[in-house]
Write a protein that holds these residues in place. Sequence first.
Motif, mmCIF file in Angstrom:
data_model
loop_
_atom_site.group_PDB
_atom_site.id
_atom_site.type_symbol
_atom_site.label_atom_id
_atom_site.label_comp_id
_atom_site.label_asym_id
_atom_site.label_seq_id
_atom_site.Cartn_x
_atom_site.Cartn_y
_atom_site.Cartn_z
ATOM 1 N N LEU A 163 0.823 -1.199 0.000
ATOM 2 C CA LEU A 163 0.000 0.000 0.000
ATOM 3 C C LEU A 163 0.863 1.257 0.000
ATOM 4 O O LEU A 163 1.806 1.366 0.801
ATOM 5 C CB LEU A 163 -0.899 0.040 1.242
ATOM 6 C CG LEU A 163 -1.917 -1.092 1.381
ATOM 7 C CD1 LEU A 163 -2.664 -0.956 2.695
ATOM 8 C CD2 LEU A 163 -2.885 -1.086 0.203
ATOM 9 N N PRO A 164 0.564 2.229 -0.856
ATOM 10 C CA PRO A 164 1.216 3.532 -0.748
ATOM 11 C C PRO A 164 0.738 4.261 0.497
ATOM 12 O O PRO A 164 -0.326 3.956 1.050
ATOM 13 C CB PRO A 164 0.786 4.264 -2.021
ATOM 14 C CG PRO A 164 -0.476 3.598 -2.440
ATOM 15 C CD PRO A 164 -0.395 2.172 -1.970
ATOM 16 N N VAL A 165 1.532 5.220 0.929
ATOM 17 C CA VAL A 165 1.221 6.029 2.107
ATOM 18 C C VAL A 165 1.110 7.485 1.671
ATOM 19 O O VAL A 165 2.014 8.007 0.998
ATOM 20 C CB VAL A 165 2.316 5.886 3.181
ATOM 21 C CG1 VAL A 165 2.054 6.830 4.347
ATOM 22 C CG2 VAL A 165 2.390 4.446 3.667
ATOM 23 N N THR A 166 0.019 8.146 2.015
ATOM 24 C CA THR A 166 -0.091 9.586 1.790
ATOM 25 C C THR A 166 0.304 10.296 3.079
ATOM 26 O O THR A 166 -0.066 9.872 4.172
ATOM 27 C CB THR A 166 -1.512 9.997 1.376
ATOM 28 O OG1 THR A 166 -2.403 9.887 2.474
ATOM 29 C CG2 THR A 166 -2.006 9.147 0.208
ATOM 30 N N VAL A 167 1.066 11.382 2.931
ATOM 31 C CA VAL A 167 1.560 12.134 4.087
ATOM 32 C C VAL A 167 1.296 13.616 3.839
ATOM 33 O O VAL A 167 1.735 14.168 2.821
ATOM 34 C CB VAL A 167 3.064 11.904 4.313
ATOM 35 C CG1 VAL A 167 3.548 12.692 5.534
ATOM 36 C CG2 VAL A 167 3.370 10.420 4.494
ATOM 37 N N ASN A 168 0.597 14.270 4.755
ATOM 38 C CA ASN A 168 0.389 15.711 4.641
ATOM 39 C C ASN A 168 1.700 16.447 4.854
ATOM 40 O O ASN A 168 2.442 16.155 5.807
ATOM 41 C CB ASN A 168 -0.625 16.197 5.671
ATOM 42 C CG ASN A 168 -2.057 15.909 5.278
ATOM 43 O OD1 ASN A 168 -2.317 14.978 4.506
ATOM 44 N ND2 ASN A 168 -2.977 16.685 5.807
ATOM 45 N N VAL A 169 1.980 17.389 3.954
ATOM 46 C CA VAL A 169 3.183 18.214 4.060
ATOM 47 C C VAL A 169 2.795 19.683 3.922
ATOM 48 O O VAL A 169 1.782 20.021 3.312
ATOM 49 C CB VAL A 169 4.237 17.834 2.994
ATOM 50 C CG1 VAL A 169 4.792 16.439 3.243
ATOM 51 C CG2 VAL A 169 3.659 17.924 1.577
ATOM 52 N N GLY A 170 3.607 20.555 4.500
ATOM 53 C CA GLY A 170 3.347 21.986 4.425
ATOM 54 C C GLY A 170 2.673 22.510 5.683
ATOM 55 O O GLY A 170 2.214 21.760 6.543
ATOM 56 N N ILE A 171 2.629 23.849 5.780
ATOM 57 C CA ILE A 171 1.984 24.484 6.922
ATOM 58 C C ILE A 171 0.510 24.090 6.949
ATOM 59 O O ILE A 171 -0.198 24.264 5.958
ATOM 60 C CB ILE A 171 2.122 26.019 6.840
ATOM 61 C CG1 ILE A 171 3.590 26.428 6.940
ATOM 62 C CG2 ILE A 171 1.308 26.695 7.931
ATOM 63 C CD1 ILE A 171 4.248 26.110 8.255
ATOM 64 N N PRO A 172 0.006 23.548 8.051
ATOM 65 C CA PRO A 172 -1.397 23.131 8.087
ATOM 66 C C PRO A 172 -2.342 24.325 8.016
ATOM 67 O O PRO A 172 -2.019 25.417 8.500
ATOM 68 C CB PRO A 172 -1.533 22.434 9.449
ATOM 69 C CG PRO A 172 -0.139 22.211 9.942
ATOM 70 C CD PRO A 172 0.714 23.250 9.306
ATOM 71 N N GLY A 173 -3.516 24.098 7.433
ATOM 72 C CA GLY A 173 -4.566 25.098 7.503
ATOM 73 C C GLY A 173 -5.114 25.241 8.910
ATOM 74 O O GLY A 173 -5.281 26.349 9.414
ATOM 75 N N PRO A 174 -5.420 24.113 9.597
ATOM 76 C CA PRO A 174 -5.846 24.225 10.986
ATOM 77 C C PRO A 174 -4.785 24.933 11.825
ATOM 78 O O PRO A 174 -3.579 24.827 11.560
ATOM 79 C CB PRO A 174 -6.006 22.761 11.414
ATOM 80 C CG PRO A 174 -6.298 22.038 10.145
ATOM 81 C CD PRO A 174 -5.487 22.728 9.096
ATOM 82 N N ARG A 175 -5.219 25.627 12.857
ATOM 83 C CA ARG A 175 -4.308 26.467 13.640
ATOM 84 C C ARG A 175 -3.566 25.646 14.693
ATOM 85 O O ARG A 175 -3.790 25.743 15.905
ATOM 86 C CB ARG A 175 -5.097 27.618 14.256
ATOM 87 C CG ARG A 175 -5.625 28.570 13.178
ATOM 88 C CD ARG A 175 -6.319 29.764 13.775
ATOM 89 N NE ARG A 175 -6.757 30.674 12.725
ATOM 90 C CZ ARG A 175 -8.022 31.001 12.499
ATOM 91 N NH1 ARG A 175 -8.984 30.481 13.260
ATOM 92 N NH2 ARG A 175 -8.344 31.834 11.534
#
Length: 294
Positions: A163-175
């Motif tokens: 299975l591939p893994v998705t990873v959030n990157v970058g400054i989050p929108g939530p505070r």
Amino acid sequence: MSETDTPLFAHGLRAIDCMIDAKWRGGLHTSAIPAAYRDKDSSNYVHPAEYLFQGSPERIKEGETPDSLAETLERHGIDKAMLSIDPKDPAKVLDCLERYPTRFWAKLPIDPREGMEALRKMEYYARTYPLVRAIALTPMFYQLPPNDKVYYPVYAKAIELGLPVTVNVGIPGPRVPGECQNPLYLDEVMYFFPELTVVMAHGGEPWEDTCVKLMLKWPNLYYYTSAFAPKHYPKAVIDYANTRGADKVFYAGYYPAISLDRLQNEMANVPLRPHVWPKFLRENAIKVFKLGEI
């Protein structure tokens, strides 16, 4: 419906959307991580970053059914879409997979801090539901960068399950703090797990140049455009897709936070080269998530 009447998404193509963040009719829609917030506005948001997405509370509160979501995608020329399973309430997404097996596939969010329980969950869903085609990790939820040791068993299990893994990157929108989502932390991950396929999600800003450098370096590292309206796609990523990265960058929306009408309308002005569009809208997703088997 004749072939000429078939709805198209953009540039004469039907799309594959790698992120539909479906909200279900009759459900209670609240922010995903309220315990982490320190400001009063965020605690009351329907979407954890609704200040970024105009009209999102109304779209979220209206909600979808499996039938209405399938109809919405068809109307916008989207062939297939990836949904996110809520491990605490998986029934709605699993129902979609059962009723529309050629329309939907799914990713499974995992909290790596759960240790062996997380691995058992991965094993169960992957073996029981063949349309679960990815694992999702969101470092801001745990405030741990993706090279932390707590993730390593998850990466090993993902390789074992294919299975591939998705990873959030970058400054989050939530505070919440965002340093944990600096994509540079993936450099070590890709080194240690060369068999792992990773897809960077949610833009990577302000480190979009780092995302590109890492994709140049690591064969199994990809990027999809989730949570960004097309007019805001990072220039560095589009330039890369037009050159050496045509096989590495692909489309993901973020409906209902971003309306499908807006995603579709703004796509016409994205400056991709003609030969890149089929890869961006369809072919790369088919390859990474093995959609040819659906």
